[in-house]
Design a protein around this motif. Structure first.
Motif, PDB file in Angstrom:
ATOM      1  N   VAL A  83      14.905   0.421  -3.348  1.00 15.70           N
ATOM      2  CA  VAL A  83      14.598   0.950  -4.670  1.00 15.70           C
ATOM      3  C   VAL A  83      15.690   0.340  -5.578  1.00 15.70           C
ATOM      4  O   VAL A  83      16.938   0.983  -5.679  1.00 15.70           O
ATOM      5  N   VAL A  84      15.379  -0.932  -6.303  1.00 13.94           N
ATOM      6  CA  VAL A  84      16.126  -1.351  -7.134  1.00 13.94           C
ATOM      7  C   VAL A  84      16.095  -0.633  -8.592  1.00 13.94           C
ATOM      8  O   VAL A  84      17.207  -0.781  -9.404  1.00 13.94           O
ATOM      9  N   ARG A  85      15.219  -0.170  -8.848  1.00 15.82           N
ATOM     10  CA  ARG A  85      15.099   0.572 -10.384  1.00 15.82           C
ATOM     11  C   ARG A  85      14.176   1.713 -10.344  1.00 15.82           C
ATOM     12  O   ARG A  85      12.743   1.631 -10.554  1.00 15.82           O
ATOM     13  N   PRO A  86      14.536   2.892 -10.074  1.00 14.79           N
ATOM     14  CA  PRO A  86      13.588   4.101  -9.648  1.00 14.79           C
ATOM     15  C   PRO A  86      12.700   4.242 -11.157  1.00 14.79           C
ATOM     16  O   PRO A  86      13.233   4.220 -12.225  1.00 14.79           O
ATOM     17  N   GLY A  87      11.442   4.423 -10.816  1.00 21.57           N
ATOM     18  CA  GLY A  87      10.458   4.763 -11.947  1.00 21.57           C
ATOM     19  C   GLY A  87       9.170   4.964 -11.400  1.00 21.57           C
ATOM     20  O   GLY A  87       8.881   4.747 -10.135  1.00 21.57           O
ATOM     21  N   PRO A  88       8.158   5.190 -12.306  1.00 18.17           N
ATOM     22  CA  PRO A  88       6.741   5.046 -11.719  1.00 18.17           C
ATOM     23  C   PRO A  88       6.608   3.889 -11.032  1.00 18.17           C
ATOM     24  O   PRO A  88       6.738   2.695 -11.151  1.00 18.17           O
ATOM     25  N   MET A  89       5.599   4.195 -10.042  1.00 18.38           N
ATOM     26  CA  MET A  89       5.172   2.896  -9.121  1.00 18.38           C
ATOM     27  C   MET A  89       4.541   1.984  -9.778  1.00 18.38           C
ATOM     28  O   MET A  89       4.740   0.740  -9.393  1.00 18.38           O
ATOM     29  N   ALA A  90       3.824   2.193 -10.943  1.00 20.71           N
ATOM     30  CA  ALA A  90       3.345   1.202 -11.765  1.00 20.71           C
ATOM     31  C   ALA A  90       4.394   0.344 -12.323  1.00 20.71           C
ATOM     32  O   ALA A  90       4.174  -1.107 -12.662  1.00 20.71           O
ATOM     33  N   SER A  91       5.682   0.672 -12.187  1.00 20.93           N
ATOM     34  CA  SER A  91       6.663  -0.133 -12.705  1.00 20.93           C
ATOM     35  C   SER A  91       7.294  -1.030 -11.837  1.00 20.93           C
ATOM     36  O   SER A  91       8.342  -1.829 -12.277  1.00 20.93           O
ATOM     37  N   GLY A  92       6.786  -0.902 -10.603  1.00 17.48           N
ATOM     38  CA  GLY A  92       7.616  -1.866  -9.506  1.00 17.48           C
ATOM     39  C   GLY A  92       8.990  -1.294  -9.223  1.00 17.48           C
ATOM     40  O   GLY A  92       9.904  -2.291  -9.361  1.00 17.48           O
ATOM     41  N   PRO A  93       9.170  -0.236  -8.686  1.00 20.80           N
ATOM     42  CA  PRO A  93      10.579   0.218  -8.393  1.00 20.80           C
ATOM     43  C   PRO A  93      11.197  -0.341  -7.210  1.00 20.80           C
ATOM     44  O   PRO A  93      12.390  -0.588  -7.117  1.00 20.80           O
ATOM     45  N   LEU A  94      10.326  -1.009  -6.278  1.00 18.29           N
ATOM     46  CA  LEU A  94      10.851  -1.526  -5.123  1.00 18.29           C
ATOM     47  C   LEU A  94      10.742  -3.010  -5.025  1.00 18.29           C
ATOM     48  O   LEU A  94       9.768  -3.518  -6.013  1.00 18.29           O
ATOM     49  N   ARG A  95      11.855  -3.392  -4.140  1.00 18.00           N
ATOM     50  CA  ARG A  95      11.684  -5.064  -3.939  1.00 18.00           C
ATOM     51  C   ARG A  95      11.892  -5.304  -2.538  1.00 18.00           C
ATOM     52  O   ARG A  95      12.791  -4.782  -1.894  1.00 18.00           O
ATOM     53  N   LEU A  96      11.178  -6.093  -1.894  1.00 20.60           N
ATOM     54  CA  LEU A  96      11.203  -6.797  -0.775  1.00 20.60           C
ATOM     55  C   LEU A  96      12.174  -8.023  -0.711  1.00 20.60           C
ATOM     56  O   LEU A  96      12.011  -8.688  -1.563  1.00 20.60           O
ATOM     57  N   SER A  97      13.193  -7.994   0.051  1.00 16.99           N
ATOM     58  CA  SER A  97      14.223  -8.938   0.290  1.00 16.99           C
ATOM     59  C   SER A  97      14.560  -9.350   1.712  1.00 16.99           C
ATOM     60  O   SER A  97      14.391  -8.498   2.642  1.00 16.99           O
ATOM     61  N   ASP A  98      14.953 -10.461   1.835  1.00 15.53           N
ATOM     62  CA  ASP A  98      15.429 -10.694   3.232  1.00 15.53           C
ATOM     63  C   ASP A  98      17.060 -10.610   3.278  1.00 15.53           C
ATOM     64  O   ASP A  98      17.819 -11.115   2.285  1.00 15.53           O
ATOM     65  N   LEU A 109       2.876   3.299  -0.990  1.00 18.11           N
ATOM     66  CA  LEU A 109       3.476   4.475  -1.975  1.00 18.11           C
ATOM     67  C   LEU A 109       2.723   4.602  -3.200  1.00 18.11           C
ATOM     68  O   LEU A 109       2.590   5.938  -3.655  1.00 18.11           O
ATOM     69  N   THR A 110       1.900   3.456  -3.722  1.00 20.53           N
ATOM     70  CA  THR A 110       1.278   3.702  -4.728  1.00 20.53           C
ATOM     71  C   THR A 110      -0.085   4.465  -4.367  1.00 20.53           C
ATOM     72  O   THR A 110      -0.353   5.480  -5.201  1.00 20.53           O
ATOM     73  N   ASP A 111      -0.646   4.149  -3.228  1.00 16.50           N
ATOM     74  CA  ASP A 111      -1.823   5.087  -2.723  1.00 16.50           C
ATOM     75  C   ASP A 111      -1.310   6.292  -2.716  1.00 16.50           C
ATOM     76  O   ASP A 111      -2.261   7.286  -2.813  1.00 16.50           O
ATOM     77  N   LEU A 112      -0.100   6.489  -1.898  1.00 17.11           N
ATOM     78  CA  LEU A 112       0.232   8.095  -1.647  1.00 17.11           C
ATOM     79  C   LEU A 112      -0.009   8.883  -3.213  1.00 17.11           C
ATOM     80  O   LEU A 112      -0.290  10.001  -3.172  1.00 17.11           O
ATOM     81  N   ALA A 113       0.843   8.098  -4.147  1.00 19.19           N
ATOM     82  CA  ALA A 113       1.166   8.681  -5.366  1.00 19.19           C
ATOM     83  C   ALA A 113      -0.554   8.967  -5.988  1.00 19.19           C
ATOM     84  O   ALA A 113      -0.646  10.090  -6.844  1.00 19.19           O
ATOM     85  N   GLY A 114      -1.304   8.203  -5.616  1.00 19.13           N
ATOM     86  CA  GLY A 114      -2.997   8.402  -6.204  1.00 19.13           C
ATOM     87  C   GLY A 114      -3.596   9.306  -5.281  1.00 19.13           C
ATOM     88  O   GLY A 114      -4.643   9.348  -5.465  1.00 19.13           O
ATOM     89  N   TYR A 168      -0.269   0.399   7.372  1.00 17.93           N
ATOM     90  CA  TYR A 168      -0.083  -0.512   6.415  1.00 17.93           C
ATOM     91  C   TYR A 168       1.184  -1.519   7.007  1.00 17.93           C
ATOM     92  O   TYR A 168       1.897  -1.027   7.540  1.00 17.93           O
ATOM     93  N   PRO A 169       0.963  -2.653   6.625  1.00 14.52           N
ATOM     94  CA  PRO A 169       1.899  -3.721   7.065  1.00 14.52           C
ATOM     95  C   PRO A 169       3.291  -3.324   6.217  1.00 14.52           C
ATOM     96  O   PRO A 169       3.286  -3.022   5.049  1.00 14.52           O
ATOM     97  N   LEU A 170       4.241  -3.759   6.762  1.00  9.22           N
ATOM     98  CA  LEU A 170       5.643  -3.527   6.099  1.00  9.22           C
ATOM     99  C   LEU A 170       5.553  -4.154   4.810  1.00  9.22           C
ATOM    100  O   LEU A 170       6.016  -3.491   3.783  1.00  9.22           O
ATOM    101  N   ASP A 171       5.006  -5.603   4.760  1.00  9.22           N
ATOM    102  CA  ASP A 171       4.902  -6.229   3.393  1.00  9.22           C
ATOM    103  C   ASP A 171       4.215  -5.428   2.343  1.00  9.22           C
ATOM    104  O   ASP A 171       4.531  -5.839   1.156  1.00  9.22           O
ATOM    105  N   HIS A 172       3.236  -4.390   2.698  1.00 14.85           N
ATOM    106  CA  HIS A 172       2.698  -3.627   1.625  1.00 14.85           C
ATOM    107  C   HIS A 172       3.328  -2.244   1.380  1.00 14.85           C
ATOM    108  O   HIS A 172       2.460  -1.200   1.123  1.00 14.85           O
ATOM    109  N   ALA A 173       4.534  -1.982   1.739  1.00 15.01           N
ATOM    110  CA  ALA A 173       5.022  -0.645   1.506  1.00 15.01           C
ATOM    111  C   ALA A 173       4.902  -0.229   0.096  1.00 15.01           C
ATOM    112  O   ALA A 173       4.633   1.091  -0.227  1.00 15.01           O
ATOM    113  N   ASP A 174       5.173  -1.161  -1.111  1.00 15.87           N
ATOM    114  CA  ASP A 174       4.732  -0.633  -2.462  1.00 15.87           C
ATOM    115  C   ASP A 174       3.299  -0.018  -2.525  1.00 15.87           C
ATOM    116  O   ASP A 174       3.046   0.772  -3.324  1.00 15.87           O
TER     117      ASP A 174
END
Length: 329
Positions: free
Chosen positions: A6-21, A313-318, A304-310
């Motif tokens: 969670v790099v920038r908490p905010g509404p899911m539409a704002s993209g608060p999560l980032r996937l990294s290696d 969460l968006t589906d959960l919010a909706g 959901y595959p791990l790569d689709h965690a965002d």
């Protein structure tokens, strides 16, 4: 490994999560390294991601319904053993609350996916003392929701003081509610479900609920107890009004929108009670796992595959998730 932060908490539409290696975490004293097999997507993860809960750990990896395989040996768990990681991660063991068996109220408590990195990753670590042995007969995806949705629902039901053979109202019917309802039904309760989702109402009836109606409707009979799972303060009033004399409303969530003004005569008089639920004790978790081992629960999951965690969460919010969303690396 892959990990969502969670790099920038905010509404899911704002993209608060980032996937990294990033490198695998290294277990500390008393911890074991766990390869994640499944991780449930909880509404609390949504509150952490969207900023409804204050930041405890910057850029945290969410996820606290983790089923995993032990990779590094410990004192309680062997390599290859399947374990569960839940929300409660640390308590001091010394405060007045811990000493009286209420460690869920410990002011020094810490939580997986909020104070420490959780299971939206390929690997995570957990203090052995806070990991659970899991019942057999369930898949990894089925077990994941039990570790928070199940445990919290179980504690919420205990807090509701439902009498034997009593009438229970369940407001909202997502991951936690559909498990708590099954516990109540197994104990002989009559369960009435009130939720805005037509699909959830169908699920409730299929599981044995006596009725299922809209969230703001009145149940067909007075209730001995009720549990509010939906994080909607407006529902507190109709839930209280539905209680019979001496009934208890238990609020299960960590976050709730504002509650409107109560009318004492209509909502609280005649010894109706309003109770909150704060986390859980490890004993709650052990008791619920024992129940799940003795009673085969029907666990509704959406993978959901791990790569689709965002997206999960968006589906959960909706409110587009049936049962519990589960990430499967």
């Amino acid at each position: 490994m892959r990990a969502w932060r969670v790099v920038r908490p905010g509404p899911m539409a704002s993209g608060p999560l980032r996937l990294s290696d990033e490198p695998r975490p290294v277990p500390g004293a008393g911890e074991v390294l766990v390869r994640v097999l499944a991780c449930g997507v909880c509404r609390t993860d949504l509150h952490v991601s969207e900023g409804d809960l204050e930041v405890h750990r910057a850029s945290v990896v969410p996820g606290h319904e983790v089923v995993g395989e032990v990779v590094s040996p410990g004192s309680r768990f062997a390599v290859g053993e399947r374990v569960g990681i839940a929300w409660l991660r640390h308590t001091c063991g010394e405060c007045r609350y811990c000493r009286r068996g209420a460690e869920n109220l410990c002011p020094n408590s810490r939580y997986t996916g909020w104070d420490a990195d959780g299971g939206y990753a390929d690997y995570t670590v957990v203090p052995e003392a806070y990991a659970y042995r899991l019942p057999t007969g369930y898949s990894n995806a089925e077990l994941a929701p039990l570790l928070c949705a199940g445990i919290i629902g179980y504690r919420a039901l205990e807090r509701a003081d439902l009498p034997d053979g009593g009438r229970l109202g369940v407001y909202g019917f997502g991951a936690s509610a559909h498990l708590a309802a099954q516990v109540a039904l197994a104990r002989g309760a009559t369960v009435h479900v009130l939720t805005r989702s037509a699909a959830a109402r169908e699920l409730a009836l299929s599981l044995g609920a006596a009725s299922a109606g809209p969230a703001d409707a009145m149940p067909p009979e007075p209730l001995d107890a009720a549990i509010l799972f939906a994080p909607v303060g407006d529902l507190v009033l109709p839930a209280l009004a539905a209680l019979d004399r001496g009934g208890t409303l238990s609020i299960a969530g960590i976050h709730l929108s504002d509650i409107p003004v109560l009318n004492y005569q209509r909502h609280l008089f005649q010894e109706r009670q309003l109770r909150s639920v704060t986390a859980n004790t490890r004993q709650d978790g052990a008791d619920f796992m024992a129940f799940a081992a003795q009673h085969r629960l029907h666990v509704t999951t959406t993978p959901y595959p791990l790569d689709h965690a965002d997206r999960a969460l968006t589906d959960l919010a909706g409110d587009r998730v049936d049962g519990a969303a589960v990430l499967v690396p």
